[in-house]
Scaffold this motif. Structure first.
Motif, PDB file in Angstrom:
ATOM      1  N   LYS A 206      27.669 -34.310 -43.860  1.00  0.00           N
ATOM      2  CA  LYS A 206      27.363 -32.884 -43.933  1.00  0.00           C
ATOM      3  C   LYS A 206      26.444 -32.527 -45.098  1.00  0.00           C
ATOM      4  N   ARG A 207      26.526 -33.309 -46.189  1.00  0.00           N
ATOM      5  CA  ARG A 207      25.714 -33.017 -47.372  1.00  0.00           C
ATOM      6  C   ARG A 207      25.024 -34.313 -47.821  1.00  0.00           C
ATOM      7  N   SER A 228      25.343 -34.071 -37.972  1.00  0.00           N
ATOM      8  CA  SER A 228      26.235 -33.029 -38.501  1.00  0.00           C
ATOM      9  C   SER A 228      25.746 -32.479 -39.840  1.00  0.00           C
ATOM     10  N   GLN A 230      24.418 -30.449 -42.832  1.00  0.00           N
ATOM     11  CA  GLN A 230      24.286 -29.016 -43.075  1.00  0.00           C
ATOM     12  C   GLN A 230      23.473 -28.715 -44.326  1.00  0.00           C
ATOM     13  N   TYR A 231      23.567 -29.570 -45.339  1.00  0.00           N
ATOM     14  CA  TYR A 231      22.851 -29.345 -46.599  1.00  0.00           C
ATOM     15  C   TYR A 231      22.048 -30.591 -46.957  1.00  0.00           C
ATOM     16  N   GLU A 250      22.043 -29.415 -37.024  1.00  0.00           N
ATOM     17  CA  GLU A 250      22.981 -28.455 -37.597  1.00  0.00           C
ATOM     18  C   GLU A 250      22.601 -28.039 -39.014  1.00  0.00           C
ATOM     19  N   LEU A 251      21.406 -28.373 -39.461  1.00  0.00           N
ATOM     20  CA  LEU A 251      20.984 -28.102 -40.836  1.00  0.00           C
ATOM     21  C   LEU A 251      21.020 -26.613 -41.142  1.00  0.00           C
ATOM     22  N   VAL A 252      21.640 -26.279 -42.280  1.00  0.00           N
ATOM     23  CA  VAL A 252      21.743 -24.884 -42.719  1.00  0.00           C
ATOM     24  C   VAL A 252      20.829 -24.627 -43.913  1.00  0.00           C
ATOM     25  N   GLU A 253      20.824 -25.541 -44.885  1.00  0.00           N
ATOM     26  CA  GLU A 253      20.022 -25.340 -46.094  1.00  0.00           C
ATOM     27  C   GLU A 253      19.329 -26.624 -46.493  1.00  0.00           C
ATOM     28  N   SER A 273      15.827 -25.994 -37.981  1.00  0.00           N
ATOM     29  CA  SER A 273      17.106 -25.325 -37.742  1.00  0.00           C
ATOM     30  C   SER A 273      17.675 -24.684 -38.998  1.00  0.00           C
ATOM     31  N   ALA A 274      17.039 -24.896 -40.150  1.00  0.00           N
ATOM     32  CA  ALA A 274      17.574 -24.391 -41.420  1.00  0.00           C
ATOM     33  C   ALA A 274      17.570 -22.867 -41.477  1.00  0.00           C
TER      34      ALA A 274
END
Length: 462
Positions: A206-207, A228, A230-231, A250-253, A273-274
């Motif tokens: 995730k990170r 998966s 995310q960061y 699923e990248l958020v940041e 996707s960020a």
């Protein structure tokens, strides 16, 4: 335990605390100190043997290995939360293996090995499969990892590899593949002798944080497949390395800095996707993909100290239709930025959709009021951002030798404040940073634009 002083009996309140709380307190003390508490009373006699967090730091090799082994054999905690080993002298790999083996038998959850010597110490490969409870593993500095067969660390969630050397590509691949539940990976490389390509294939990751100082590497790099994720934070990959992100839906940041030479169209598309992007890149070195759209991006932070940074800003605004917050930052405190001399802002032919429909917050830190292109960028955004609610612009501090520019700065900021804005509800907060003397001391307080008048300017004392 009862304390007596001058005929007054004082009850020992500390000893009345629960065992769990006492152990938590002892965990914050150096080992020599919490062992010494065994002489306080009968209750404290064996309490030190149950402390769940242990940290050993060696500056002198004499008797250190013997003392650590004896202590761990005496330790009785059913669950050992953490074991930290920090060395400033040579240590044998067999000793580390022995201590770690004892700790794993105590259901160790976190293991940190920090070997601060030039000579490498080989991490015992058997330890990668000698546990079922380890959640966090951190290897730092002069540690060599050479794993020629797959490992099994099903409980591991966090892995830090700080300036660690690997025998070959297979060593890293065997570790990552043996951690099916890995969620947090931190990698930092410091001038390795071998050129490796790290294949980060981690379904549960995730990170991911990558920081490189590999200016002498001729090849190698990173290939990331983390569905998966995310960061993501990547900093400092050298000119000759490669970095590919094959799968990160699923990248958020993402925080990307000082990696411009390896940024290509494929790399930027993988960030689409960020929701939050922090970019410190040179538009002269970045290959921006045609028609790339960051549909989910709502927050963009960009640094403004690279040559023609505003051209990258224009591309990002045009490619981020749902952008709600924009922050511009300049790392430099000086006005004579050689890296941006001679640039020219070419505003987009069509106003980007994000300015027309979504941008609500605009922040500019260390705005250079005396640079024409920065004035044009700020003016363009204020004139075209129809939904803008808050705009905060702060200038860099004026140096002692630039005191003659103080009034000019005030005039330019007043003109910016007078720009007709597309949004009637926009509140503009212009902040003038203090004047600095030759020793870097503030000689005039920070103040908002509206509170500084001509009298203030004329009365600055140095």
């Amino acid at each position: 335990m009862i304390l007596r002083k001058q005929g007054v009996v004082n009850e020992d309140m500390i000893s009345k605390l629960s065992e769990a709380l006492l152990l938590q307190i002892l965990s914050c003390l150096p080992i020599k100190v919490f062992i010494a508490t065994s002489v306080l009373s009968k209750r404290w006699r064996t309490l030190w043997k149950l402390v769940p967090k242990l940290e050993f730091e060696s500056t002198n090799h004499q008797k250190f290995s013997e003392n650590v082994g004896r202590f761990l054999l005496s330790h009785k905690a059913p669950v050992l939360e953490s074991l930290h080993l920090k060395f400033f002298h040579n240590c044998r790999a067999i000793d580390i293996g022995l201590w770690a083996g004892i700790a794993f038998a105590r259901n160790l959850r976190e293991f940190v090995l920090d070997h601060r010597l030039e000579a490498k110490i080989k991490f015992p490969s058997s330890l990668f499969s000698f546990n079922n409870t380890l959640v966090t593993l951190k290897l730092k500095n002069s540690v060599l990892v050479d794993v020629q067969s797959p490992v099994c660390m099903k409980s591991l969630r966090t892995l830090h590899l700080h300036c660690v050397d690997f025998g070959n590509n297979a060593s890293f691949r065997n570790i990552i593949s043996g951690c099916p539940n890995l969620e947090n990976l931190v990698m930092c490389r410091d001038y390795p002798k071998n050129d490796l390509t790290f294949f980060i294939v981690a379904p549960s990751l995730k990170r991911l944080s990558i920081k490189d100082y590999t200016g002498v590497v001729k090849s190698g790099g990173y290939t990331i497949n983390a569905p998966s994720l995310q960061y993501l934070r990547i900093r400092g990959i050298s000119h000759s390395e490669r970095c590919f992100i094959e799968n990160a839906p699923e990248l958020v940041e993402a925080n990307i800095s000082n990696v411009s030479p390896v940024i290509n169209e494929r790399f930027l598309i993988s960030l689409k996707s960020a929701k939050r992007l922090l970019l410190d890149l040179s538009p002269l070195e970045v290959m921006f993909p045609t028609g790339a759209i960051f549909y989910r991006l709502v927050y963009l932070e960009m640094y403004t100290h690279k040559l023609e940074w505003w051209n990258l800003l224009a591309l990002m605004l045009d490619s981020s239709p749902k952008l709600q917050a924009l922050k511009l930052i300049d790392q430099s405190q000086k006005s004579d930025k050689d890296c941006v001399v001679g640039g020219k802002w070419n505003q987009p032919k069509d106003v980007p959709e994000c300015l027309l429909s979504h941008l609500e917050t605009f922040v500019w830190t260390i705005y250079n009021w005396d640079r024409e292109e920065e004035i044009e960028v700020a003016t363009y955004i204020l004139r075209n951002a129809r939904r803008l609610k808050n705009a905060t612009i702060s200038t860099r501090p004026i140096q002692y030798k630039e005191l003659s520019k103080l009034e000019e700065r005030y005039k330019m900021l007043m003109e910016l404040d007078g720009v007709v804005r597309a949004s009637n509800s926009c509140h503009l907060d212009n902040t003038i940073e203090p004047v600095w003397d030759t020793y870097g001391r503030s000689v005039h307080p920070t103040c908002e634009l509206g509170s500084l008048n001509r009298t203030d300017i004329n009365n600055v004392n140095l």
